[in-house]
Design a protein around this motif. Structure first.
Motif, short mmCIF file in Angstrom:
data_model
loop_
_atom_site.label_atom_id
_atom_site.label_comp_id
_atom_site.label_asym_id
_atom_site.label_seq_id
_atom_site.Cartn_x
_atom_site.Cartn_y
_atom_site.Cartn_z
N UNK A 9 -3.11 -1.93 -21.32
CA UNK A 9 -3.69 -1.94 -19.97
C UNK A 9 -3.03 -3.01 -19.11
N UNK A 10 -2.77 -4.18 -19.70
CA UNK A 10 -2.11 -5.25 -18.95
C UNK A 10 -0.71 -4.84 -18.54
N UNK A 11 0.03 -4.23 -19.48
CA UNK A 11 1.41 -3.80 -19.18
C UNK A 11 1.42 -2.75 -18.07
N UNK A 12 0.51 -1.78 -18.16
CA UNK A 12 0.43 -0.74 -17.13
C UNK A 12 0.07 -1.34 -15.79
N UNK A 13 -0.85 -2.31 -15.78
CA UNK A 13 -1.26 -2.95 -14.53
C UNK A 13 -0.10 -3.70 -13.89
N UNK A 14 0.68 -4.43 -14.72
CA UNK A 14 1.83 -5.17 -14.19
C UNK A 14 2.84 -4.21 -13.57
N UNK A 15 3.13 -3.14 -14.27
CA UNK A 15 4.09 -2.16 -13.75
C UNK A 15 3.60 -1.52 -12.46
N UNK A 16 2.30 -1.18 -12.41
CA UNK A 16 1.73 -0.56 -11.21
C UNK A 16 1.80 -1.52 -10.03
N UNK A 17 1.50 -2.80 -10.27
CA UNK A 17 1.56 -3.80 -9.19
C UNK A 17 2.97 -3.94 -8.66
N UNK A 18 3.95 -3.95 -9.56
CA UNK A 18 5.34 -4.11 -9.12
C UNK A 18 5.79 -2.93 -8.28
N UNK A 19 5.42 -1.71 -8.70
CA UNK A 19 5.86 -0.53 -7.97
C UNK A 19 5.15 -0.41 -6.63
N UNK A 20 3.83 -0.59 -6.62
CA UNK A 20 3.08 -0.43 -5.37
C UNK A 20 3.40 -1.52 -4.38
N UNK A 21 3.81 -2.70 -4.83
CA UNK A 21 4.11 -3.79 -3.92
C UNK A 21 5.52 -3.73 -3.38
N UNK A 22 6.38 -2.88 -3.94
CA UNK A 22 7.77 -2.85 -3.50
C UNK A 22 8.20 -1.48 -3.00
N UNK A 23 7.29 -0.53 -2.92
CA UNK A 23 7.64 0.81 -2.47
C UNK A 23 6.74 1.24 -1.33
N UNK A 24 7.33 1.80 -0.29
CA UNK A 24 6.57 2.32 0.83
C UNK A 24 7.20 3.62 1.29
N UNK A 25 6.43 4.68 1.33
CA UNK A 25 6.89 5.95 1.87
C UNK A 25 5.93 6.32 3.00
N UNK A 26 6.42 6.36 4.22
CA UNK A 26 5.55 6.57 5.38
C UNK A 26 6.17 7.59 6.32
N UNK A 27 5.32 8.12 7.19
CA UNK A 27 5.75 9.00 8.27
C UNK A 27 5.52 8.29 9.59
N UNK A 28 6.50 8.38 10.47
CA UNK A 28 6.39 7.78 11.80
C UNK A 28 6.47 8.88 12.85
N UNK A 29 5.39 9.05 13.62
CA UNK A 29 5.40 9.99 14.74
C UNK A 29 6.08 9.34 15.94
N UNK A 30 7.22 9.90 16.33
CA UNK A 30 7.99 9.30 17.41
C UNK A 30 7.41 9.68 18.77
N UNK A 31 7.31 8.73 19.69
CA UNK A 31 6.85 9.06 21.04
C UNK A 31 7.92 9.85 21.78
N UNK A 32 7.50 10.56 22.85
CA UNK A 32 8.46 11.34 23.62
C UNK A 32 9.51 10.45 24.29
N UNK A 33 9.11 9.24 24.59
CA UNK A 33 10.06 8.24 25.10
C UNK A 33 9.59 6.88 24.62
N UNK A 34 10.50 6.06 24.22
CA UNK A 34 10.12 4.78 23.66
C UNK A 34 10.55 4.68 22.21
N UNK A 35 10.11 3.62 21.56
CA UNK A 35 10.56 3.29 20.21
C UNK A 35 9.36 3.11 19.30
N UNK A 36 9.50 3.56 18.08
CA UNK A 36 8.49 3.33 17.04
C UNK A 36 9.15 2.50 15.93
N UNK A 37 8.50 1.38 15.58
CA UNK A 37 9.09 0.45 14.62
C UNK A 37 8.16 0.21 13.45
N UNK A 38 8.74 -0.18 12.35
CA UNK A 38 7.99 -0.59 11.16
C UNK A 38 8.65 -1.87 10.64
#
Length: 216
Positions: A9-38
């Motif tokens: 359980x400890x090993x799985x928790x460490x691995x899950x923390x490392x992955x969730x803290x270093x990975x981000x997959x997101x969608x950005x809805x772009x405005x018709x004019x202007x900039x969207x930043x992350x």
């Protein structure tokens, strides 16, 4: 048996923390004019890898033919790390040279501004999540349990480095807070001294004025 499952359980928790803290997959809805930043706050000497692609964010709308976007990635000090125009998909990768907020901005190219329903899919990976483990396994000829242990070792190192970074950031913020509190205290004392001095001068002036007018 209980001890074995606890370690798992400890090993799985460490691995899950490392992955969730270093990975981000997101969608950005772009405005018709202007900039969207992350933005992402990243420490020094960390590998960053990201894939982006233009997708249709509205199910009932059609992707405009020839629609393209522009992207710019900047460091905390404003240095350009990646800048492309007329793109439908792409990738950027770099190793950070400074700690702070790294900014990725997207916008619709000028000849397609006003187009609705454009969305950017951004898969942002840092640290251990950006490492090519398959190449490591082939190069070092490891597999199975040894390969999983190597990945867990990398996860532990990443967590350790993040903890050190957070500790240093906390120390810096505490130092700034203490300096700010000291300055506020001195300013309060100075303000109180000025108020007392002004009150004494007012009393002296009024007393002198009344003596001059022979009212007292």
């Amino acid at each position: 048996m209980t001890t074995r499952w606890s370690w798992r359980a400890i090993v799985v928790f460490i691995w899950w923390c490392a992955i969730t803290s270093t990975t981000q997959a997101i969608w950005l809805d772009l405005p018709t004019s202007g900039t969207k930043c992350v933005s992402e706050e990243i420490q020094n000497h960390v590998v960053v890898l990201a894939d982006y692609s233009l997708i249709n964010g509205q199910e009932d709308a059609h992707m405009p033919s020839g629609a393209t976007i522009s992207v710019r990635v900047t460091s905390p000090y404003g240095n350009n790390l990646h800048h492309k125009e007329n793109m439908t998909h792409g990738q950027f990768a770099f190793t950070t040279n400074e700690s702070g907020n790294y900014l990725a901005c997207f916008w619709v190219d000028g000849h397609h501004q006003g187009t609705k329903g454009l969305t950017v899919s951004l898969d942002w990976r840092i640290g251990i999540a950006a490492k090519d483990w398959e190449s490591v396994a082939k190069k070092e000829k490891i597999d199975g349990v040894e390969f999983e242990l190597r990945k867990l070792e990398g996860a532990v190192e990443a967590i350790h480095e993040n903890l050190i970074y957070l500790k240093n950031r906390e120390a810096e913020m505490r130092e700034v807070s203490e300096k700010t509190n000291a300055r506020v205290a001195w300013f309060s004392i100075l303000s109180l001294g000025v108020c007392i001095a002004v009150s004494v001068l007012q009393l002296w002036y009024l007393k002198r004025f009344f003596h001059k007018k022979k009212l007292i």
